[in-house]
Design a protein around this motif. Structure first.
Motif, PDB file in Angstrom:
ATOM      1  N   LYS A  80      36.753 -35.456 -21.953  1.00 46.68           N
ATOM      2  CA  LYS A  80      35.411 -35.851 -22.396  1.00 46.68           C
ATOM      3  C   LYS A  80      34.378 -34.819 -21.934  1.00 46.68           C
ATOM      4  CE  LYS A  80      36.763 -39.921 -24.003  1.00 46.68           C
ATOM      5  NZ  LYS A  80      36.678 -40.276 -25.449  1.00 46.68           N
ATOM      6  N   LYS A  81      34.615 -33.543 -22.284  1.00 51.62           N
ATOM      7  CA  LYS A  81      33.730 -32.476 -21.813  1.00 51.62           C
ATOM      8  C   LYS A  81      32.311 -32.647 -22.338  1.00 51.62           C
ATOM      9  CE  LYS A  81      33.075 -27.475 -21.715  1.00 51.62           C
ATOM     10  NZ  LYS A  81      31.657 -27.589 -22.111  1.00 51.62           N
ATOM     11  N   ALA A  82      32.156 -32.962 -23.632  1.00 48.16           N
ATOM     12  CA  ALA A  82      30.813 -33.116 -24.196  1.00 48.16           C
ATOM     13  C   ALA A  82      30.054 -34.225 -23.486  1.00 48.16           C
ATOM     14  CB  ALA A  82      30.905 -33.408 -25.692  1.00 48.16           C
ATOM     15  N   GLU A  83      30.739 -35.333 -23.230  1.00 54.51           N
ATOM     16  CA  GLU A  83      30.092 -36.449 -22.534  1.00 54.51           C
ATOM     17  C   GLU A  83      29.727 -36.056 -21.102  1.00 54.51           C
ATOM     18  OE1 GLU A  83      32.757 -36.576 -24.345  1.00 54.51           O
ATOM     19  OE2 GLU A  83      32.601 -38.196 -25.817  1.00 54.51           O
ATOM     20  N   ALA A  84      30.626 -35.324 -20.437  1.00 53.19           N
ATOM     21  CA  ALA A  84      30.340 -34.870 -19.073  1.00 53.19           C
ATOM     22  C   ALA A  84      29.127 -33.952 -19.047  1.00 53.19           C
ATOM     23  CB  ALA A  84      31.556 -34.162 -18.492  1.00 53.19           C
ATOM     24  N   ASP A  85      29.008 -33.087 -20.052  1.00 56.74           N
ATOM     25  CA  ASP A  85      27.855 -32.180 -20.112  1.00 56.74           C
ATOM     26  C   ASP A  85      26.556 -32.955 -20.296  1.00 56.74           C
ATOM     27  OD1 ASP A  85      29.555 -30.039 -19.815  1.00 56.74           O
ATOM     28  OD2 ASP A  85      29.568 -29.490 -21.941  1.00 56.74           O
ATOM     29  N   LEU A  86      26.595 -34.001 -21.120  1.00 54.58           N
ATOM     30  CA  LEU A  86      25.400 -34.818 -21.320  1.00 54.58           C
ATOM     31  C   LEU A  86      24.994 -35.527 -20.032  1.00 54.58           C
ATOM     32  CD1 LEU A  86      26.168 -36.391 -24.815  1.00 54.58           C
ATOM     33  CD2 LEU A  86      24.377 -34.718 -24.292  1.00 54.58           C
ATOM     34  N   VAL A  87      25.971 -36.053 -19.319  1.00 52.31           N
ATOM     35  CA  VAL A  87      25.696 -36.717 -18.050  1.00 52.31           C
ATOM     36  C   VAL A  87      25.094 -35.731 -17.055  1.00 52.31           C
ATOM     37  CG1 VAL A  87      26.768 -37.818 -16.042  1.00 52.31           C
ATOM     38  CG2 VAL A  87      27.418 -38.525 -18.355  1.00 52.31           C
ATOM     39  N   HIS A  88      25.661 -34.525 -17.002  1.00 49.94           N
ATOM     40  CA  HIS A  88      25.160 -33.529 -16.054  1.00 49.94           C
ATOM     41  C   HIS A  88      23.745 -33.091 -16.413  1.00 49.94           C
ATOM     42  CE1 HIS A  88      25.426 -30.410 -13.001  1.00 49.94           C
ATOM     43  NE2 HIS A  88      24.857 -29.596 -13.878  1.00 49.94           N
ATOM     44  N   GLU A  89      23.485 -32.940 -17.703  1.00 57.47           N
ATOM     45  CA  GLU A  89      22.147 -32.537 -18.137  1.00 57.47           C
ATOM     46  C   GLU A  89      21.097 -33.540 -17.674  1.00 57.47           C
ATOM     47  OE1 GLU A  89      19.659 -31.823 -22.304  1.00 57.47           O
ATOM     48  OE2 GLU A  89      21.792 -32.299 -22.365  1.00 57.47           O
ATOM     49  N   ALA A  90      21.395 -34.825 -17.838  1.00 54.29           N
ATOM     50  CA  ALA A  90      20.436 -35.853 -17.430  1.00 54.29           C
ATOM     51  C   ALA A  90      20.228 -35.865 -15.924  1.00 54.29           C
ATOM     52  CB  ALA A  90      20.915 -37.217 -17.904  1.00 54.29           C
ATOM     53  N   SER A  91      21.310 -35.725 -15.168  1.00 51.05           N
ATOM     54  CA  SER A  91      21.211 -35.863 -13.716  1.00 51.05           C
ATOM     55  C   SER A  91      20.754 -34.586 -13.014  1.00 51.05           C
ATOM     56  CB  SER A  91      22.561 -36.307 -13.147  1.00 51.05           C
ATOM     57  OG  SER A  91      23.579 -35.375 -13.460  1.00 51.05           O
ATOM     58  N   SER A  92      20.586 -33.506 -13.740  1.00 49.92           N
ATOM     59  CA  SER A  92      20.122 -32.268 -13.114  1.00 49.92           C
ATOM     60  C   SER A  92      18.680 -31.934 -13.498  1.00 49.92           C
ATOM     61  CB  SER A  92      21.044 -31.107 -13.504  1.00 49.92           C
ATOM     62  OG  SER A  92      21.093 -30.926 -14.910  1.00 49.92           O
ATOM     63  N   MET A  93      17.976 -32.876 -14.105  1.00 52.51           N
ATOM     64  CA  MET A  93      16.567 -32.651 -14.430  1.00 52.51           C
ATOM     65  C   MET A  93      15.735 -32.607 -13.147  1.00 52.51           C
ATOM     66  SD  MET A  93      16.063 -35.118 -17.760  1.00 52.51           S
ATOM     67  CE  MET A  93      16.715 -34.618 -19.348  1.00 52.51           C
ATOM     68  N   PRO A  94      14.612 -31.848 -13.159  1.00 55.19           N
ATOM     69  CA  PRO A  94      13.773 -31.741 -11.955  1.00 55.19           C
ATOM     70  C   PRO A  94      12.922 -32.995 -11.746  1.00 55.19           C
ATOM     71  CG  PRO A  94      12.815 -30.470 -13.739  1.00 55.19           C
ATOM     72  CD  PRO A  94      14.139 -30.972 -14.243  1.00 55.19           C
ATOM     73  N   VAL A  95      13.565 -34.033 -11.236  1.00 55.51           N
ATOM     74  CA  VAL A  95      12.923 -35.332 -11.036  1.00 55.51           C
ATOM     75  C   VAL A  95      12.910 -35.663  -9.553  1.00 55.51           C
ATOM     76  CG1 VAL A  95      13.138 -37.813 -11.459  1.00 55.51           C
ATOM     77  CG2 VAL A  95      13.577 -36.194 -13.319  1.00 55.51           C
ATOM     78  N   SER A  96      11.781 -36.131  -9.055  1.00 59.25           N
ATOM     79  CA  SER A  96      11.692 -36.623  -7.685  1.00 59.25           C
ATOM     80  C   SER A  96      11.063 -38.006  -7.706  1.00 59.25           C
ATOM     81  CB  SER A  96      10.874 -35.673  -6.803  1.00 59.25           C
ATOM     82  OG  SER A  96       9.541 -35.591  -7.259  1.00 59.25           O
ATOM     83  N   PHE A  97      11.079 -38.689  -6.553  1.00 57.79           N
ATOM     84  CA  PHE A  97      10.634 -40.078  -6.508  1.00 57.79           C
ATOM     85  C   PHE A  97       9.648 -40.309  -5.368  1.00 57.79           C
ATOM     86  CE2 PHE A  97      14.583 -40.119  -8.782  1.00 57.79           C
ATOM     87  CZ  PHE A  97      14.406 -41.083  -9.763  1.00 57.79           C
ATOM     88  N   VAL A  98       8.651 -41.120  -5.652  1.00 54.69           N
ATOM     89  CA  VAL A  98       7.791 -41.708  -4.632  1.00 54.69           C
ATOM     90  C   VAL A  98       7.804 -43.206  -4.893  1.00 54.69           C
ATOM     91  CG1 VAL A  98       6.352 -39.650  -4.380  1.00 54.69           C
ATOM     92  CG2 VAL A  98       5.698 -41.412  -6.026  1.00 54.69           C
TER      93      VAL A  98
END
Length: 301
Positions: A80-98
């Motif tokens: 499931k390489k395409a699916e793995a790439d989509l998951v990685h793309e979402a989780s590597s966005m420059p997002v931080s939390f307060v």
């Protein structure tokens, strides 16, 4: 430059579903709503980080944006390489939390990001409305640049009998984004804002333009929010601080087509957005129509 997305609300309109899943993670097709908003926030030139104002009761949002190498490896091992790439793309966005530990209104939620924003202009994007082509904030940044880096808000026309539901701007049309002639409430018109009126009676409304959930704000707004008193609903209102900002700085409004965006703030609106985008997407259109046909709803289009 930062963008702030308030996401600490309880999502009560979606209960009981949101007891276990934050409304921001409800899917529109194959992506959660908040990912669409993050992608939109990162579109304007210079935006390098999205700050999500979260509740500590909603750790699922943080998990979604956190890299999970084990899960990605498992997907790849299963082909499931395409699916793995989509998951990685979402989780590597420059997002931080307060965190907003107490729900005290939109103004308070924005102020919770003050330290992370610093002394720079910043965007605010409400998390239950997204624009698929991601250009609304881009156009707002262009208006700001044309007018000395002033604060800019997105507005849209509303029928006269509905102005009492919204925050309405006062001001005058001073041109258009592209320099062409524009009527006062035409898409692309630019207004110089002179006042903000919360839910006026129709006869008292200074215009028919209501504030959409997109703001590009001067850092001065954070200083004003620091001592902003409570307003409507006993909450700290962003609109109240913006009114105070008007006394010190210029502010402009860009008239947008609100229908170009996707409102997911209620179950009915969320379902409608899924249907609308499913019909527009060639990858899902035929399967969606087939599913409607099996349900006896093939004429819903």
């Amino acid at each position: 430059m930062k963008a702030v997305i308030p996401a600490a609300g309880l999502g009560t309109r979606f209960l009981p579903a949101t007891k276990g899943t934050p409304k921001e993670l409800l899917p529109v097709l194959s992506k959660p709503v908040i990912q669409y908003v993050v992608e939109e926030a990162l579109e304007p030139e210079g935006v390098d980080e999205v700050i999500i104002v979260n509740s500590r009761e909603k750790p699922q949002i943080e998990s979604y944006f956190r890299v999970d190498g084990g899960f990605e490896d498992m997907l790849r091992k299963r082909g499931k390489k395409a699916e793995a790439d989509l998951v990685h793309e979402a989780s590597s966005m420059p997002v931080s939390f307060v965190y907003q530990d107490n729900p005290r209104g939109l103004g308070h939620a924005v102020y919770c990001a003050a330290e992370a924003v610093g002394d720079e202009p910043f965007f605010v994007l409400l998390g239950d409305y997204f624009v698929p082509d991601r250009q609304m904030c881009v156009r707002m940044a262009e208006v700001s640049k044309q007018h000395g880096n002033a604060s800019v808000i997105a507005v849209a026309p509303v029928p006269a009998d509905q102005v009492s539901r919204y925050g309405i701007i006062a001001g005058e049309c001073v041109g258009s984004l592209d320099g062409a002639d524009a009527t006062d409430e035409q898409e692309g018109a630019v207004w110089k804002v002179t006042g903000l009126v919360e839910k006026p009676a129709p006869e008292d409304a200074p215009s028919h333009l209501f504030i959409v959930g997109r703001y590009l704000l001067s850092p001065r707004i954070m200083d004003l929010l620091a001592d902003q008193g409570v307003g409507a609903g006993g909450e700290i209102q962003l609109t109240d601080a913006m009114e105070r900002l008007l006394a010190e700085e210029d502010m402009y409004a860009l008239v947008v087509d609100v229908d170009e965006g996707c409102d997911t703030g209620t179950p009915a609106a969320w379902a409608g957005v899924n249907a609308r985008l499913a019909l527009k997407d060639p990858a899902t259109r035929e399967a969606f129509l087939e599913a409607l046909g099996r349900s006896g709803l093939s004429q819903a289009e």
